[in-house]
Enzyme design. Structure first.
Site, mmCIF file in Angstrom:
data_model
loop_
_atom_site.group_PDB
_atom_site.id
_atom_site.type_symbol
_atom_site.label_atom_id
_atom_site.label_comp_id
_atom_site.label_asym_id
_atom_site.label_seq_id
_atom_site.Cartn_x
_atom_site.Cartn_y
_atom_site.Cartn_z
ATOM 1 N N LYS A 78 7.366 -7.480 -1.101
ATOM 2 C CA LYS A 78 5.974 -7.712 -1.473
ATOM 3 C C LYS A 78 5.859 -8.666 -2.672
ATOM 4 C CE LYS A 78 4.001 -5.165 1.679
ATOM 5 N NZ LYS A 78 4.994 -4.464 2.501
HETATM 6 C C1 LIG Z 1 4.458 -3.059 3.272
HETATM 7 C C2 LIG Z 1 3.212 -2.529 3.818
HETATM 8 C C3 LIG Z 1 2.921 -1.158 3.815
HETATM 9 C C4 LIG Z 1 3.912 -0.098 3.454
HETATM 10 O O1 LIG Z 1 4.564 -0.256 2.266
HETATM 11 P P1 LIG Z 1 6.025 0.390 2.036
HETATM 12 O O2 LIG Z 1 6.138 0.313 0.546
HETATM 13 O O3 LIG Z 1 7.019 -0.491 2.726
HETATM 14 O O4 LIG Z 1 5.992 1.765 2.540
HETATM 15 C C5 LIG Z 1 1.684 -0.747 4.267
HETATM 16 N N1 LIG Z 1 0.779 -1.621 4.717
HETATM 17 C C6 LIG Z 1 1.029 -2.944 4.749
HETATM 18 C C7 LIG Z 1 -0.027 -3.871 5.237
HETATM 19 C C8 LIG Z 1 2.255 -3.437 4.338
HETATM 20 O O5 LIG Z 1 2.500 -4.737 4.413
#
Ligand SMILES: *Cc1c(COP(=O)(O)O)cnc(C)c1O
Length: 397
Positions: free
Chosen positions: A186
């Protein structure tokens, strides 16, 4: 998008603070921790940057969604409206609390279509959960109007769009609750982590207790604390939070880089007739983590994707065929393949998605290509990429 690309001295120094005390847990051990409270510090920094009263850190973005729903009292049999284009975490978090994921079409924003949302509302609907996919947002004003009229909660999944805004408000802060992920890919990362933001005092208190076994966090003796309601463990570790303390200070620097790279690529392909860009709702500012565009047909989009990859333009995505982000490949959800028995409410109420008509989503996603915007590209690399993208796409359309 990925903040890990710029992992550096400030991240190491924050982690070292924690290693020096040896207290890897966010709660307790007051005497040993030499006044280091990284999770608390990151919550304060996040609430400040997002202009909300509160922030609650948890172990992942999926945990953030789960805790957000649980904190607002969503439970077994409640219906949560979510888009056909998202990450599997959307329905995982809904199912985790016994609620029912109701899939709804997306439009040219690549997010929830407000008219389709309104049509999907039943007496059991509790929440509308837009997902701000690939750096840009849902039509939040239209969705909020719907939520207000039907007395529903608006829970924003801003995991892929941190730092973007809508009508001047940071994404995640517009709805009743907003969720972020700080997983490794992210825009800013903790390695693993997530957060909930809200202005609601009850929700945040619930989130604080629920994410730590129901602990009320009153007093200084953890063992003597009481548990006003059932909870779970969604805690983040101090080591992960420490990385985030460094990264949040760099968010605006990252956004600036992304915007720069995005603008160069977009300017290069904009003049090509027959290439259109995703619609950004009026009043919205992207976080520029992806550049997403439409080809005239599904066939051309498939060709363009293959040609881009062959030309060395990596990190592009054709979501229509993606296992994790589009409903068509979620056969585990469609066929309800769970390890153990799901709650009866879910079994009774889950729509038969093998018979669902999401052709309106297909019409957009089938023509979409998204290119990840990296932070680590040099100017030379971005410019080279722009030339290649233009060459490949101009030849096709
Ligand atoms: C990455 C992501 C998640 C989940 O996050 P994690 O930390 O990997 O559990 C949820 N929604 C979206 C749109 C994402 O891109």
């Amino acid at each position: 998008m990925p903040g890990f690309e710029l992992f550096g001295e400030s991240e190491k120094s924050q982690v070292q603070d924690v290693l020096d005390t040896g207290v890897l847990m966010r709660y307790g051990f007051d005497g040993m921790r030499n006044n280091q409270w990284k999770a608390l510090e990151l919550e304060k920094a996040l609430a400040l940057r997002m202009n909300t009263k509160h922030a609650q850190l948890v172990s992942s973005g999926t945990a953030a969604l789960t805790v957000a729903l649980a904190s607002a009292g969503v439970g077994a049999g409640d219906e949560v409206i979510m888009p056909t284009f998202t990450f599997v975490a959307s329905f995982e978090s809904i199912l985790a609390i016994g609620a029912v994921p109701i899939l709804v079409d997306v439009d040219d924003t690549l997010t929830l279509n407000p008219a389709a949302v309104e049509k999907a509302i039943t007496s059991k609907t509790k929440v509308v959960m837009p997902v701000h996919m690939c750096g840009s947002m849902a039509d939040l004003k239209a969705l909020k109007d719907i939520c207000d009229r039907h007395n529903l909660l608006l829970v924003e999944d801003a995991c892929q769009a941190i730092g973007g805004s809508y009508e001047g408000k940071p994404l995640g802060s517009y709805g009743d609750l907003g969720c972020f992920s700080f997983d490794y890919v992210k825009t800013i990362t903790c390695g693993e982590g997530g957060a909930i933001i809200t202005n609601n005092d009850t929700y945040i208190s619930n989130a604080d207790h629920y994410s730590d076994h129901g602990h009320d966090h009153v007093g200084t003796d953890r063992g003597a604390e009481t548990h006003p309601f059932l909870g779970y463990n969604f805690r983040i570790s101090e080591l992960n939070a420490a990385v985030g303390c460094a990264q949040i200070q760099r968010l605006d620097e990252f956004l600036e880089i992304q915007k720069n790279h995005y603008t160069i690529l977009k300017s290069a392909i904009e003049p090509i007739s027959n290439i259109a860009f995703r619609r950004v709702p009026t009043g919205g500012v992207e976080n520029y983590s992806f550049l997403s565009f439409f080809l005239p047909t599904e066939q051309l989009a498939k060709k363009a994707y293959t040609a881009l990859i062959a030309a060395g333009v990596d990190a592009c995505f054709y979501w229509f065929d993606n296992n994790w982000h589009y409903y068509k490949k979620w056969e585990h959800l469609t066929n309800v393949k769970s390890l153990g028995k799901l709650p009866q409410e879910v079994l009774n109420q889950l729509p038969d998605y093998s018979k669902a008509d999401f052709s309106k989503s297909d019409a957009w996603i089938g023509r979409t290509i998204s290119c990840l915007i990296k932070l680590s590209w040099t100017d030379e690399q971005v410019n080279e990429r722009a030339v290649k993208m233009k060459e490949v796409l101009a030849k096709l359309v």
